[in-house]
Design a protein around this motif. Structure first.
Motif, short mmCIF file in Angstrom:
data_model
loop_
_atom_site.label_atom_id
_atom_site.label_comp_id
_atom_site.label_asym_id
_atom_site.label_seq_id
_atom_site.Cartn_x
_atom_site.Cartn_y
_atom_site.Cartn_z
N LYS A 4 -34.21 -4.06 43.21
CA LYS A 4 -33.64 -2.89 42.57
C LYS A 4 -33.09 -2.00 43.67
N ARG A 6 -31.72 1.72 44.75
CA ARG A 6 -31.87 3.10 44.29
C ARG A 6 -30.67 3.93 44.71
N GLU A 12 -31.22 7.85 38.41
CA GLU A 12 -31.66 6.60 37.80
C GLU A 12 -31.46 5.44 38.77
N ALA A 14 -30.10 2.04 40.21
CA ALA A 14 -28.90 1.23 39.99
C ALA A 14 -29.31 -0.22 40.14
N TRP A 15 -29.21 -0.96 39.08
CA TRP A 15 -29.64 -2.35 39.08
C TRP A 15 -28.59 -3.23 39.74
N ARG A 47 -25.99 -4.19 20.64
CA ARG A 47 -24.89 -3.23 20.44
C ARG A 47 -24.08 -3.61 19.20
N ASP A 53 -27.76 -5.05 25.25
CA ASP A 53 -27.66 -3.92 26.18
C ASP A 53 -28.32 -4.32 27.50
N PRO A 54 -27.52 -4.52 28.55
CA PRO A 54 -28.08 -5.00 29.81
C PRO A 54 -29.02 -3.99 30.48
N GLU A 55 -28.81 -2.71 30.25
CA GLU A 55 -29.66 -1.68 30.86
C GLU A 55 -31.09 -1.75 30.31
N LEU A 56 -31.22 -2.08 29.03
CA LEU A 56 -32.55 -2.18 28.43
C LEU A 56 -33.29 -3.44 28.87
N ALA A 58 -32.69 -4.93 31.91
CA ALA A 58 -32.74 -4.96 33.38
C ALA A 58 -34.17 -4.92 33.94
N ILE A 64 -29.01 -6.57 36.32
CA ILE A 64 -28.05 -6.60 35.23
C ILE A 64 -27.40 -7.99 35.20
#
Length: 150
Positions: A4, A6, A12, A14-15, A47, A53-56, A58, A64
């Protein structure tokens, strides 16, 4: 794979973009389901265009995905093709409606594989799907994967 990056302090994470298989996505969806509050539906991952949703996902993937994956809103089947999951949604709705009206599943007579009969669904589908579909013997959800013969 599980790195990950940062951003500046207080922002937040950044993945990193990572390569994922369809199986990796299924495992991430299952991990999300296990960790989510019971009041949160798997549909919250999907979606409007059926993409996940790739953020959920990750946190469960470690990044991602490098390409979009899609999920049926009715059967929760994951695929790389948007049209496939949309077709599964329409077919599942047709199967459910047929069952509500007749009390029977619209499978081919004598077919032990659970193959869906498009003849029986002709009044429930706008168009015939371009491939054979089956009812999973465990949960009666539509799938494009042929179950093992009984």
């Amino acid at each position: 794979m599980f790195r990950k990056k940062r951003k500046a302090a207080g922002e937040e994470p950044a993945w990193e973009v990572i390569s994922c298989s369809q199986d990796d996505i299924r495992q991430a969806v299952n991990a999300f389901a296990r960790q989510a509050d019971q009041r949160i539906s798997l549909r919250s991952l999907i979606r409007q265009d059926n993409s996940l949703d790739p953020e959920l996902l990750a946190p469960h993937l470690g990044g991602i995905p490098d390409r979009p994956f899609y999920m049926s809103k009715e059967t929760f089947e994951v695929a790389e093709e948007q049209e496939l999951v949309k077709m599964l949604d329409y077919a599942q709705i047709a199967v459910d409606q047929y069952f509500l009206e007749t009390g029977n599943y619209p499978t081919m007579d004598g077919a032990r594989s659970g193959k869906v009969s498009y003849f029986k669904l002709q009044h429930y589908l706008k168009e015939k799907p371009p491939m054979d579909l089956y009812l999973d013997p465990g949960d009666r959800m539509v799938t494009h994967r042929k179950p093992a013969e009984m």
